[in-house]
Enzyme design. Sequence first.
Site, short mmCIF file in Angstrom:
data_model
loop_
_atom_site.label_atom_id
_atom_site.label_comp_id
_atom_site.label_asym_id
_atom_site.label_seq_id
_atom_site.Cartn_x
_atom_site.Cartn_y
_atom_site.Cartn_z
N LYS A 22 0.92 -1.40 -0.13
CA LYS A 22 0.02 -0.10 -0.14
C LYS A 22 0.83 1.33 -0.15
CE LYS A 22 -3.81 -0.43 2.30
NZ LYS A 22 -4.56 -0.74 3.23
N ARG A 91 -3.55 2.97 8.67
CA ARG A 91 -3.82 1.80 7.81
C ARG A 91 -2.54 0.76 7.88
NH1 ARG A 91 -6.86 3.49 2.39
NH2 ARG A 91 -8.11 1.51 2.55
N GLY A 100 -8.45 -7.26 4.72
CA GLY A 100 -9.37 -7.41 5.52
C GLY A 100 -8.76 -8.06 6.86
N MET A 102 -5.78 -7.36 8.43
CA MET A 102 -5.16 -6.48 9.51
C MET A 102 -6.18 -5.23 9.81
SD MET A 102 -1.20 -7.13 9.07
CE MET A 102 -1.24 -6.80 7.09
N ARG A 333 -3.51 -1.32 -6.20
CA ARG A 333 -2.42 -2.56 -6.31
C ARG A 333 -2.77 -3.24 -7.51
NH1 ARG A 333 -5.55 -4.68 -1.03
NH2 ARG A 333 -7.64 -5.08 -2.05
N HIS A 449 -15.78 -7.99 0.94
CA HIS A 449 -14.52 -8.83 1.69
C HIS A 449 -15.01 -10.25 1.14
CE1 HIS A 449 -13.50 -11.75 4.80
NE2 HIS A 449 -12.57 -11.01 5.14
N GLU A 743 15.50 -42.66 -1.62
CA GLU A 743 14.38 -42.53 -0.78
C GLU A 743 14.67 -42.71 0.75
OE1 GLU A 743 11.01 -45.03 -1.57
OE2 GLU A 743 12.65 -46.37 -2.62
N SER A 762 16.16 -41.49 -9.12
CA SER A 762 14.64 -40.82 -9.07
C SER A 762 14.45 -40.28 -7.54
CB SER A 762 13.89 -41.70 -9.68
OG SER A 762 12.59 -41.08 -9.40
N GLY A 764 12.52 -40.08 -4.40
CA GLY A 764 11.11 -40.69 -3.71
C GLY A 764 11.07 -39.90 -2.51
N ASN A 766 8.31 -38.73 -0.96
CA ASN A 766 7.58 -39.10 -0.17
C ASN A 766 8.47 -39.80 1.29
OD1 ASN A 766 5.31 -38.09 -1.58
ND2 ASN A 766 4.60 -40.07 -2.26
N ASP A 767 8.84 -40.96 0.84
CA ASP A 767 9.60 -41.68 1.99
C ASP A 767 10.68 -40.88 2.48
OD1 ASP A 767 8.07 -44.10 2.41
OD2 ASP A 767 9.17 -45.29 0.72
N CYS A 830 10.04 -38.39 -8.23
CA CYS A 830 8.81 -38.98 -8.66
C CYS A 830 7.68 -39.10 -7.39
CB CYS A 830 8.97 -40.62 -9.14
SG CYS A 830 10.02 -41.70 -7.86
N TYR A 850 14.02 -33.94 -14.77
CA TYR A 850 12.48 -34.17 -14.90
C TYR A 850 11.72 -34.06 -13.65
CZ TYR A 850 12.80 -39.11 -13.93
OH TYR A 850 13.26 -40.26 -13.29
#
Length: 878
Positions: A22, A91, A100, A102, A333, A449, A743, A762, A764, A766-767, A830, A850
């Site tokens: 702002k 402000r 809205g 703050m 803005r 809002h 992994e 590759s 992994g 997640n693990d 992956c 990739y």
Amino acid sequence: MAKYVYDFTEGNRNLKDLLGGKGANLAEMTNLGLPVPPGFTITADACRHYLAEGSLPDGLEQEVAGHLAALESTMGRKLGQADDPLLVSVRSGAKFSMPGMMETVLNIGLNDESVHGLAKQAGGNDRFAWDSYRRLIQMFGKTVLDIDGDLFEGALDRLKGRRQDTDLDAGELQQLVETYKGIVREQTGADFPADPREQMRLAVMAVFDSWNAPRAILYRRQERIPADLGTAVNIMAMVFGNYGDDSGTGVAFTRDPGSGQQGIYGDYLQNAQGEDVVAGIRNTIPLQDLERIDPSSYRELLAIMETLENHYRDLCDIEFTIERGKLWMLQTRVGKRTAAAAFRIATQLVDQGLITMDEAVTRVTGDQLAQLMFPRFDGGAEKKKIAKGMNASPGAAVGKAVFSSERAVELAEQGEDVILVRRETNPDDLAGMIAARGILTSRGGKTSHAAVVARGMGKTCVCGAEELEVLPAERRFVAPGGVEVSEGEVISIDGRTGEVFLGEVPVVPSAVVEYFEGAAEPADDLVKAVDRIMRHADGVRRLGVRANADTPDDAARARRFGAQGIGLCRTEHMFLGERRQLVEDLVLATTDEERQAALDALEPLQKSDFIGIFQAMDGVPVTIRLIDPPLHEFLPDLVELSIKAATQEATGKDRRLLSAVKRLHEQNPMLGLRGVRLGLVIPGLFAMQVKAIAQAAAEVPGARPEIMIPLVAAVQELESVREEAVKILAEAGVEALIGTMIEVPRAALTAGQIAEAAEFFSFGTNDLTQMAWGFSRDDVESSFFHRYLDLGIFGVSPFESIDREGVGRLIEIAVAEGRAARPDLHLGICGEHGGDPDSVHFCHDVGLDYVSCSPFRIPVARLEAGRAALADNESDTR
């Protein structure tokens, strides 16, 4: 000493880190010569100091006093001066827009003496002066003194009855001021502060404190805004839209933030202050009506809107006030917009010559693209329309009607889809808005809002459905014709048309999904815009995009969505259903003959699977992960077998099974006999899979298999499997890369050794995330992640976006050491992070070749890979 205060004439739009969005944009408009009330900005540095130390930084109050003196000199009157007062607004203004979330306090400087001076300024308009004074006490009381806002609202509602705020006369407003002062005294034990400078000082600190208000924290988490930025504070000379019908306030957009279409869009409210518009407590009129009410101000506003859009080269969101026929700009803005508008506007600006196609790609996001892939209502379905409002934020939302934020959160946590129904929303409703599928309000316009926040979050929203009588206390609403909807009844809302339907309306795939599926050439302007941007993103990206796909159907869909290969084919998914028994037989076999029989039964099935996938992928790489099941998923349940044995119902086979299952039972299957360990413990298992791959590849011209050994932690494990796999491939006359999935943290830390035996890695993730953090995803996400997010330990779940400092560091080590040992090492990812926009940028930055993700995330990954490349190019030219 540090400089903490900047006059509007000193800043510019590039100082958002310091002055907030702002403040930076107010400075920019001042530099452009636009009509901005004079003022100054207290920097975000001051806020960060205040939040860290609990006190204002040394020298700040003196700086503020100096800038206030300059402002008083410019305006020709002093703050709170009894006979001719200067009033100011205080402000918030963070780097990133948080609509809205703050605090704002208007009319600072009013007290029992200066209110009469304000009336004199206004030509004896006592009503205006007392209305401004009651607004100050109400906003100050709620924002600064932390008094329940409903106490003020209740007093106002009791006084006005069924009338509008504007119907109250000066005497009634003066009475309301006394009531409000009584509320302050009763709630705080002290009088409302009469000293104007004390009002301003307390308001500044309240704005700083609001950075860590619960709703602001929740919004930052939702929008992934860093928690350590802090907010600037803007102090500006007040201009008044509540003088009378020759005054007013409004919000305008340089084009439609809902659709992106060019035109005049916005809301205007006569005889009002700015908060009245965004709060939605009075229904606005379309901005076009201003041409009839005040032609001169309307023409000036249109010229300023054109100036700002050309200057910022983007959709601009503008707040303005007209004070007795004089137009003032209070804010601008780059405006929030829907996903559809983002794509349309980006290509429109290219066609107008304002931006390049490179810039167009950076103006849209993968999250926005994902929103465009959500289903829409079936146009041919039977529907019972009960109301229509403003199409504030598009989408098709179906759910149970709820009438409070708390109830929305409660039902959503139980797995229910809900629509939050309110007269109007306010920042305290944020948790419910996040939990809900959609938002429906009976008041407010496209700049209320509810509309602004919903667009920012990509939530379906219908606003200003005036036909509805919303009765929150009774948990119901009444639609025309006497239709009543009580809490828990299902409704459907169409954010594209603004329509509200009773019951559940069927949904159909979006036109964007149909485009990606290749059903037709781009037809409407939105799909054409998506097509242009995707083609350009594909042309500039360095990262390849592959798919996680386990069946020919998934593989074919992935290709239609633009996959350049398969990065993860999970073979254990091929053993579910009827085939599960064959794997159980293999695992529980006690003789070579039993084991070989099970392998012989599995091999042709595996070969058939791979043939279908190779054919679907038509000559692009297919990375096949050898079986990696948590062993318990393929064994009979230990408890059930034990109960059966205890009740004397077990057969001899059951008892043998129980013995075998007990022998193989694991306390923590995630860290147990799986991946490469299973392949080494069960002779012939991996060999069977490699044979099936080789035979399938030999039968499908152009097949490009890549064999991935899972869960390797030591190079010796990989070497043992690789040796046998190389022989099988050679015998079949098939070429295939052999690599591993990284992994396990040890694999990342010994990547240089492992790369000597691997042609590709590759990741992994997640693990790797589970093991790096030491917790199981399935167990912890529902148990303590919410608390970790509340405490700020996580900014976002590490399973949703890569933890760059921990898991990301392991990946960086593995990339560097792997490539040092084998320069031509292929590198990919992956885990499902492969479809997360922020994680795609990380993968680009660390040099992966990739990313691989689920088929429906492929377009997102393609777009983000292009954006990552362009961001990289921009940083190189700095």
